[in-house]
Design an enzyme around this catalytic site. Structure first.
Site, PDB file in Angstrom:
ATOM      1  CE1 TYR A 125      -4.152   1.949   0.510  1.00  0.00           C
ATOM      2  CE2 TYR A 125      -2.864   3.210   2.043  1.00  0.00           C
ATOM      3  CZ  TYR A 125      -3.746   2.977   1.255  1.00  0.00           C
ATOM      4  OH  TYR A 125      -4.763   4.281   1.133  1.00  0.00           O
ATOM      5  CE  LYS A 142      -3.536   4.704  -2.132  1.00  0.00           C
ATOM      6  NZ  LYS A 142      -4.702   5.225  -3.204  1.00  0.00           N
TER       7      LYS A 142
END
Length: 280
Positions: A176, A180
């Site tokens: 994640y 990002k």
């Protein structure tokens, strides 16, 4: 009440917006309130173990969300199924949006996977690929095809919904955080390449927002820290200068601002919406 009258009649395409109470729904509601015509999209059906039915916006829920938002705001809101990993589908949805409304002025990349949380030594390669695919390949494909349309129009706004995890690292979130961080890099490159065509590209970096996904994250990280959910949330509030986690409306407000004329000279930025928790 609309705060940015220049958005009236603009056409917005929002990915990952087919679930009630999610960031995508909140962004769609705000843009509809500003007078935009909105196409909200989601994957529509489960795609194997990495994208279970409990974590995706189904065709039925997406259609219901679109109808409810249109009724609540009086605006035009339509739902279209979109797997952001499929380039042909991305191209087709962009074309369908232009056919329906005559233009594509705003792209909001909100689709993302934030529920495959494991330690680096435990995460499966298929899970890593799913997160990087939806969170990074997806925005690349939508920017590519929406960008072509916006270049032809000579203007456009692209807002990528990143995360506090685009600025800071968190345990159990290797995929994640990597996705990002990469999304901010993609934002900056797109801003450089598209600015000469009158297209602004920015990212919004919210901290924790207790949507349906956020509630699962609370339970997961509370258990990892050996805390109750109530204590985990209390500790979260204590470290946020403004004293609360984020709301969907906070991210939606930042998105609307970045699409407005007030943000005409802002591009290539990754703007924190974190109540002061993230300060770089």
């Amino acid at each position: 009440m609309a705060r940015f009258p220049e958005l009236k009649g603009k056409v917005a395409l929002i990915t990952g917006a087919g679930r009630r109470g999610g960031l995508g729904e909140g962004i769609a509601r705000r843009l509809l309130e500003e007078g935009c015509n909105v196409v909200l999209t989601d994957i529509g059906q489960a795609r194997g173990a990495e994208m279970p039915v409990t974590a995706v916006g189904t065709d039925e829920e997406m259609a219901q969300v679109a109808a409810e938002l249109a009724a609540a705001t009086g605006g035009q809101c339509v739902a279209m199924a979109l797997d952001v990993l499929d380039e042909a589908q991305v191209q087709a949805v962009v074309a369908a949006t232009v056919e329906k409304f005559g233009a594509l002025d705003i792209l909001v990349n909100n689709a993302g996977i934030g529920y495959l949380m494991k330690g680096i030594v435990d995460i499966e390669a298929s899970e890593w690929d799913a997160v990087l695919g939806v969170n990074l390949r997806g925005p690349f494909l939508t920017i590519k095809h929406a960008g072509r349309q916006m270049i032809a129009q000579g203007s456009g706004r692209i807002v990528n919904i990143a995360s506090q995890a685009a600025k800071s690292a968190f345990p159990h979130a290797a995929a994640y955080c990597s996705s990002k961080h990469g999304l901010v890099g993609l934002t900056r490159v797109a801003a450089l390449e598209l600015g000469g065509h009158g297209i602004n590209v920015n990212a919004v970096c919210p901290n924790h927002v207790t949507t349906g996904l956020g509630a699962w994250q609370n339970e997961y990280f509370a258990a990892k820290q050996g805390k109750s959910v109530d204590q985990y949330l209390a500790d979260m509030r204590a470290r946020i200068p403004l004293g609360r986690p984020g709301l969907p409306g906070d991210t939606a407000a930042a998105t609307a601002f970045l699409c407005s004329d007030d943000a005409v000279y802002i591009t290539g930025e990754a703007i924190n919406v974190s109540g002061g928790e993230e300060n770089h």
